[in-house]
Design a protein around this motif. Sequence first.
Motif, PDB file in Angstrom:
ATOM      1  N   ASP A  62       2.206  -4.478 -13.862  1.00 33.40           N
ATOM      2  CA  ASP A  62       1.336  -3.866 -12.745  1.00 33.40           C
ATOM      3  C   ASP A  62       1.644  -2.415 -12.322  1.00 33.40           C
ATOM      4  O   ASP A  62       0.815  -1.752 -11.582  1.00 33.40           O
ATOM      5  CB  ASP A  62       1.744  -4.617 -11.191  1.00 33.40           C
ATOM      6  CG  ASP A  62       3.223  -4.622 -11.196  1.00 33.40           C
ATOM      7  OD1 ASP A  62       4.004  -4.779 -11.808  1.00 33.40           O
ATOM      8  OD2 ASP A  62       3.604  -4.602  -9.933  1.00 33.40           O
ATOM      9  N   LYS A  63       2.747  -1.860 -12.940  1.00 31.53           N
ATOM     10  CA  LYS A  63       3.252  -0.464 -12.546  1.00 31.53           C
ATOM     11  C   LYS A  63       3.209   0.561 -13.489  1.00 31.53           C
ATOM     12  O   LYS A  63       3.824   1.462 -13.415  1.00 31.53           O
ATOM     13  CB  LYS A  63       4.300  -0.407 -11.555  1.00 31.53           C
ATOM     14  CG  LYS A  63       5.426  -1.232 -12.220  1.00 31.53           C
ATOM     15  CD  LYS A  63       6.378  -1.566 -11.025  1.00 31.53           C
ATOM     16  CE  LYS A  63       7.604  -2.176 -11.342  1.00 31.53           C
ATOM     17  NZ  LYS A  63       8.631  -2.282 -10.042  1.00 31.53           N
ATOM     18  N   ARG A  90       3.277   5.115  -6.054  1.00 29.74           N
ATOM     19  CA  ARG A  90       2.351   4.280  -5.805  1.00 29.74           C
ATOM     20  C   ARG A  90       1.362   4.747  -4.613  1.00 29.74           C
ATOM     21  O   ARG A  90       0.114   4.650  -4.620  1.00 29.74           O
ATOM     22  CB  ARG A  90       2.745   2.789  -5.510  1.00 29.74           C
ATOM     23  CG  ARG A  90       2.034   1.820  -5.917  1.00 29.74           C
ATOM     24  CD  ARG A  90       2.567   0.447  -5.791  1.00 29.74           C
ATOM     25  NE  ARG A  90       3.057   0.014  -4.442  1.00 29.74           N
ATOM     26  CZ  ARG A  90       3.962  -0.816  -4.438  1.00 29.74           C
ATOM     27  NH1 ARG A  90       4.587  -1.287  -5.106  1.00 29.74           N
ATOM     28  NH2 ARG A  90       4.516  -0.969  -2.947  1.00 29.74           N
ATOM     29  N   GLY A  94      -2.121   5.941  -5.917  1.00 29.27           N
ATOM     30  CA  GLY A  94      -2.798   4.716  -5.692  1.00 29.27           C
ATOM     31  C   GLY A  94      -3.052   3.993  -7.136  1.00 29.27           C
ATOM     32  O   GLY A  94      -4.099   3.958  -7.791  1.00 29.27           O
ATOM     33  N   ILE A  95      -1.919   3.668  -7.771  1.00 29.38           N
ATOM     34  CA  ILE A  95      -1.957   3.043  -9.021  1.00 29.38           C
ATOM     35  C   ILE A  95      -2.768   1.735  -8.908  1.00 29.38           C
ATOM     36  O   ILE A  95      -2.414   0.843  -8.216  1.00 29.38           O
ATOM     37  CB  ILE A  95      -0.516   2.812  -9.616  1.00 29.38           C
ATOM     38  CG1 ILE A  95       0.023   4.203  -9.852  1.00 29.38           C
ATOM     39  CG2 ILE A  95      -0.401   1.991 -10.882  1.00 29.38           C
ATOM     40  CD1 ILE A  95       1.669   4.279  -9.849  1.00 29.38           C
ATOM     41  N   ASP A  96      -3.614   1.598  -9.829  1.00 24.17           N
ATOM     42  CA  ASP A  96      -4.557   0.454  -9.943  1.00 24.17           C
ATOM     43  C   ASP A  96      -3.999  -0.629 -10.767  1.00 24.17           C
ATOM     44  O   ASP A  96      -3.924  -0.522 -12.143  1.00 24.17           O
ATOM     45  CB  ASP A  96      -5.822   0.716 -10.174  1.00 24.17           C
ATOM     46  CG  ASP A  96      -6.938  -0.315 -10.577  1.00 24.17           C
ATOM     47  OD1 ASP A  96      -6.352  -1.576 -10.370  1.00 24.17           O
ATOM     48  OD2 ASP A  96      -8.160  -0.196 -10.530  1.00 24.17           O
ATOM     49  N   TYR A  98      -4.707  -3.612 -11.835  1.00 21.09           N
ATOM     50  CA  TYR A  98      -5.673  -4.271 -12.720  1.00 21.09           C
ATOM     51  C   TYR A  98      -6.042  -3.334 -13.959  1.00 21.09           C
ATOM     52  O   TYR A  98      -5.727  -3.775 -14.938  1.00 21.09           O
ATOM     53  CB  TYR A  98      -6.985  -4.485 -12.005  1.00 21.09           C
ATOM     54  CG  TYR A  98      -7.899  -4.939 -12.908  1.00 21.09           C
ATOM     55  CD1 TYR A  98      -8.026  -6.039 -13.510  1.00 21.09           C
ATOM     56  CD2 TYR A  98      -9.183  -4.104 -13.278  1.00 21.09           C
ATOM     57  CE1 TYR A  98      -9.035  -6.711 -14.414  1.00 21.09           C
ATOM     58  CE2 TYR A  98     -10.365  -4.411 -14.131  1.00 21.09           C
ATOM     59  CZ  TYR A  98     -10.137  -5.831 -14.718  1.00 21.09           C
ATOM     60  OH  TYR A  98     -11.176  -6.082 -15.530  1.00 21.09           O
ATOM     61  N   ALA A  99      -6.340  -1.984 -13.793  1.00 23.65           N
ATOM     62  CA  ALA A  99      -6.508  -1.039 -14.684  1.00 23.65           C
ATOM     63  C   ALA A  99      -5.141  -0.959 -15.589  1.00 23.65           C
ATOM     64  O   ALA A  99      -5.129  -0.870 -16.917  1.00 23.65           O
ATOM     65  CB  ALA A  99      -7.159   0.144 -14.253  1.00 23.65           C
ATOM     66  N   GLN A 100      -4.047  -0.748 -15.038  1.00 28.79           N
ATOM     67  CA  GLN A 100      -2.896  -0.446 -15.805  1.00 28.79           C
ATOM     68  C   GLN A 100      -2.296  -1.725 -16.456  1.00 28.79           C
ATOM     69  O   GLN A 100      -1.962  -1.553 -17.629  1.00 28.79           O
ATOM     70  CB  GLN A 100      -1.763   0.098 -14.580  1.00 28.79           C
ATOM     71  CG  GLN A 100      -2.069   1.522 -13.903  1.00 28.79           C
ATOM     72  CD  GLN A 100      -2.531   2.444 -15.254  1.00 28.79           C
ATOM     73  OE1 GLN A 100      -3.409   2.623 -15.193  1.00 28.79           O
ATOM     74  NE2 GLN A 100      -1.511   2.934 -15.903  1.00 28.79           N
ATOM     75  N   GLY A 129      -1.849  -6.718  -3.427  1.00 30.40           N
ATOM     76  CA  GLY A 129      -2.571  -6.119  -4.177  1.00 30.40           C
ATOM     77  C   GLY A 129      -2.419  -5.886  -5.603  1.00 30.40           C
ATOM     78  O   GLY A 129      -3.228  -6.220  -6.662  1.00 30.40           O
ATOM     79  N   GLY A 133      -4.611  -7.786  -8.655  1.00 26.74           N
ATOM     80  CA  GLY A 133      -4.825  -6.935  -9.837  1.00 26.74           C
ATOM     81  C   GLY A 133      -4.530  -7.838 -11.123  1.00 26.74           C
ATOM     82  O   GLY A 133      -5.173  -7.804 -12.048  1.00 26.74           O
TER      83      GLY A 133
END
Length: 397
Positions: A62-63, A90, A94-96, A98-100, A129, A133
């Motif tokens: 996630d990160k 974060r 705004g680390i996403d 899902y995308a990451q 959140g 994701g």
Amino acid sequence: MTAELLLTNVRPLGGEAIDLLAREGRIAAAGAGLSAGAGATVVDGGGRLLFPGFVDAHAHMDKTLLGLGWYRNEVGPTLIEKIENERALRRERGIDAYAQSSRQARLAIAAGTTHIRTFVDIDTEIGLGGFEGVQRMRDDFREALTIQVVAFPQSGMLARPGTVELMETALKNGAEVVGGLDPSMIDRDPAKHLDVIFGLAERYDADVDIHLHEPGELGAFSVELIAERTRALGWRGRVVISHAICLGGVEEAYLGRLIDLLLENDIVIMSHGPSGLRPVPSIKRLREAGVRMCTGNDGIRDAWGPLNMPDMLLRAFIIAYRNNLRRDDEIEMVLDIATHGGARVMGDAAYGLMPGCRADFVVVDGETHVEAVIERPQRWLVVKGGRIVARGGECLV
Ligand SMILES: [Zn+2]
């Protein structure tokens, strides 16, 4: 549904060449001179090495900051500083999740990983959140990667009221494992922290995986408390202690008693050959005593540091290097931890290269599988559930 896949002339773990026939996601046959039905995909392995899919049993998908440009790391040395720094980052960027996590999934697949246990941060700031994701990512990749999610209170649990309730929601909604973290050093109340973790495990019939960075006798005390609760709940074989740095920092007689506790309760140790000057648990000592082990890449290129990459052959190399393992049989032991050890932790009973197992495997160039740990060749072919998911180092998903 996947069609038949016939992979010819490959050497499982560097042994005699065989053919492998995958049908309906499973290995239907393994041996010499196999043939496939009409319409099957046939791949000539050219005498290359065959591995079962690699298992990253400790990730933080996630990160990761992969793909977001170089992160200049100027974080302080303590655990608390690292945790605070990560939360601030974060917030600011705004680390996403899902995308990451999707980025990391593609790189992992390209590197031959077929299974990942990923911790997902749950706290009162991000709420669920990150979890949501990662769940979306897991759904996207369900055919290409077996993913298990750990509800993980990275910022503390008792110290942040509301965190336990969020973890419960995650467990109700698909997290399979309850995570814990340094019960003395973070929440400063080890018995209560562990009581809550094991309470959640019981309520949601979930496995437990606890990050334990606490050093020496403080960490050893936590191991004792974890073992007590594992026994009381009857959770034998369902608990992992990740890092367990303390096992490298207590005197020999005490280590022997801790190993006995691990064996009695079939508690698994996850070690990833961490950097740093502190002694680490000896992989060889633990394995020879019969302690089950798994490994993983931990955080990849995140706010904690840039040193890890999503490649389990590199991980095997790092573990061998950190533990001064040079003999072929020792490096084979590390490979077993990075494959079968992790698969068992993730509860995959259909893992392996035998007929009946799920057709999850990796083909690479090389003379022996130990040489592959040193050379880390591009992953020539990666198959998940009988389907080709990466070729020539490129993820096809
Ligand atoms: Zn971790």
